[in-house]
Design a protein around this motif. Structure first.
Motif, PDB file in Angstrom:
ATOM      1  N   VAL A 144       0.739  -1.020  -0.144  1.00 18.22           N
ATOM      2  CA  VAL A 144       0.103  -0.024   0.071  1.00 18.22           C
ATOM      3  C   VAL A 144       0.807   1.325   0.148  1.00 18.22           C
ATOM      4  O   VAL A 144       0.679   2.116  -0.726  1.00 18.22           O
ATOM      5  CB  VAL A 144      -1.008   0.084   1.168  1.00 18.22           C
ATOM      6  CG1 VAL A 144      -0.228   0.167   2.564  1.00 18.22           C
ATOM      7  CG2 VAL A 144      -2.054   0.995   0.971  1.00 18.22           C
ATOM      8  N   VAL A 174      -6.280   4.409  -2.346  1.00 17.28           N
ATOM      9  CA  VAL A 174      -6.330   3.442  -0.891  1.00 17.28           C
ATOM     10  C   VAL A 174      -7.788   3.158  -0.661  1.00 17.28           C
ATOM     11  O   VAL A 174      -8.327   2.074  -0.529  1.00 17.28           O
ATOM     12  CB  VAL A 174      -5.701   4.322   0.301  1.00 17.28           C
ATOM     13  CG1 VAL A 174      -5.908   3.232   1.596  1.00 17.28           C
ATOM     14  CG2 VAL A 174      -4.123   4.203  -0.101  1.00 17.28           C
ATOM     15  N   SER A 223       0.432   1.793  -4.103  1.00 19.27           N
ATOM     16  CA  SER A 223      -0.754   2.695  -4.046  1.00 19.27           C
ATOM     17  C   SER A 223      -0.265   4.054  -3.643  1.00 19.27           C
ATOM     18  O   SER A 223      -0.929   5.178  -4.131  1.00 19.27           O
ATOM     19  CB  SER A 223      -1.880   2.320  -3.319  1.00 19.27           C
ATOM     20  OG  SER A 223      -2.420   0.979  -3.887  1.00 19.27           O
ATOM     21  N   MET A 277      -4.796  -4.070  -5.264  1.00 19.93           N
ATOM     22  CA  MET A 277      -3.783  -2.956  -5.353  1.00 19.93           C
ATOM     23  C   MET A 277      -3.121  -3.426  -6.615  1.00 19.93           C
ATOM     24  O   MET A 277      -2.693  -2.233  -7.550  1.00 19.93           O
ATOM     25  CB  MET A 277      -3.058  -2.718  -4.271  1.00 19.93           C
ATOM     26  CG  MET A 277      -3.610  -1.954  -3.287  1.00 19.93           C
ATOM     27  SD  MET A 277      -2.643  -1.510  -1.759  1.00 19.93           S
ATOM     28  CE  MET A 277      -2.697  -2.980  -0.771  1.00 19.93           C
TER      29      MET A 277
END
Length: 379
Positions: free
Chosen positions: A199, A296, A203, A272
């Motif tokens: 993440v 997110v 992302s 993702m």
């Protein structure tokens, strides 16, 4: 073609291949092979590691000289040979030396014992790409394939240590004393660290770690930061799971509920990967903070919806997986990892072969084999 339609087209192709491959290789009712859940899941884990090494660390060096669709065919074939070969080597070869790994171990646990190594590999080798941007090897002037080979070689020792200290004691019959963490908690907690790596690195374009001055400090901050963030995510994801899953089912699961941050986490990670590679990691034209927050929010929402759809519908009705507790069927660490693998092989390995490119060419550029820090990802 718009970026959205390009992404949807990719997902349709991926879903057809994912379900078709499942029915052929793994479905406990339909498949002619007796591979569910192991050794199928083990082979999928090893296949993902091969994609990480060849696609992330080595940036498909050598493969990129081939034209499509031959490139995708060779990447897929190489992935399959590696996955099957390593699974067989541990279960049949090394299994003769250590009974923990043997194919005849009760419940096929020998396959899982070896494949558990990949859990720790997801953190170290992916971290080196999406958070470290190949530091320090590119700083030393190295080019591919030396960059990737150095990453693979130098990170092998810490990965083995993590596996030996945390992973093996949780599944071994021969390790004296109690493991540091039970298997369910280990899976839930450590996979949350993997989620943190993906993440922040993918992302969120390595935010906030990129705010540090100097690539060495960025690497250090991302290492420490992802470990801390992973611990926070473990409790957040566990809380979400307990909200989604009925109380009676949570009670029936018992200690196994502590594995569910990994079950939800893999759904999030799969999206993702898909969002970055198939959908161009949109949005990209808003303010930096809005771009990152939106990615997110979108991928987490899709991950939660996938978790719900999988456990209460797809796993039992479409995939014929057995009940684990209450109305829950299956194990997302199997099928959803298979979905993530197919996504990487088709969208990145084959370059979405057969689909028109989106109007914004950069939106279609693969992110799993990154060329720059902002686009640096599994299972």
């Amino acid at each position: 073609m718009s970026w959205l339609m390009h992404g949807i087209g990719n997902m349709l192709v991926v879903l057809v291949i994912t379900f078709g491959g499942w029915y052929l290789l793994a479905d406990p009712r339909v498949s002619p092979f007796d591979l569910y859940p192991l050794p199928f899941n083990a082979a999928v884990f090893w296949a993902l590691l091969f994609v990480v090494w060849s696609g992330f660390n080595l940036e498909f060096f050598g493969f990129d000289r081939l034209r499509q669709p031959l490139r995708g065919v060779v990447i897929t074939a190489s992935t399959a040979v590696f996955a099957v070969g390593v699974t067989y080597a541990f279960a049949v070869g090394f299994g003769h030396l250590n009974a923990d790994f043997t194919a005849s171990r009760e419940g096929d646990l020998g396959y899982f014992t070896a494949a558990l190594f990949v859990l720790f590999a997801f953190s170290t080798w992916v971290l080196a790409v999406v958070n470290w941007s190949h530091w320090p090897w590119t700083d030393l002037g190295l080019k591919q394939p030396l960059v990737g080979l150095c990453e693979i070689a130098f990170l092998m020792l810490p990965t083995v240590i993590l596996y030996a200290v945390l992973g093996l004691p949780a599944v071994s019959r021969n390790t004296p004393g109690m493991p540091i963490l039970g298997l369910n908690t280990l899976l839930g907690w450590y996979y949350s660290i993997v989620v943190a790596v993906v993440v922040t690195g993918l992302s969120m374009e390595n935010w906030p770690w990129r705010k540090a001055t100097g690539r060495g400090r960025i690497a250090l901050f991302s290492l420490v930061g992802n470990a801390g963030l992973g611990g926070i995510l473990y409790f957040v994801l566990l809380g979400i799971c307990k909200l989604i899953i009925p109380t009676a089912t949570v009670a029936e699961l018992g200690d196994a509920i502590h594995q569910f941050p990994a079950q939800l986490g893999v759904c999030w990670v799969a999206w993702m990967i898909a969002w970055a590679n198939a959908f161009g990691n949109k949005p990209t034209n808003l303010s930096p903070a809005v771009n990152l927050a939106a990615r997110v929010a979108v991928t987490l929402t899709l991950g939660v919806l996938t978790f719900i759809a999988y456990y209460w519908f797809a796993a039992g009705t479409l995939l014929h997986e057995p009940v684990i507790a209450g109305d829950l069927h299956g194990n997302a660490l199997g099928f959803v990892d298979w979905f993530a693998l197919v996504t990487l092989l088709y969208v990145v390995g084959f370059g979405s072969y057969g689909l028109p490119k989106p109007a914004d060419e950069t939106a279609a550029e693969p992110k799993a084999a990154p060329r720059h820090a902002a686009a640096q990802s599994t299972h």
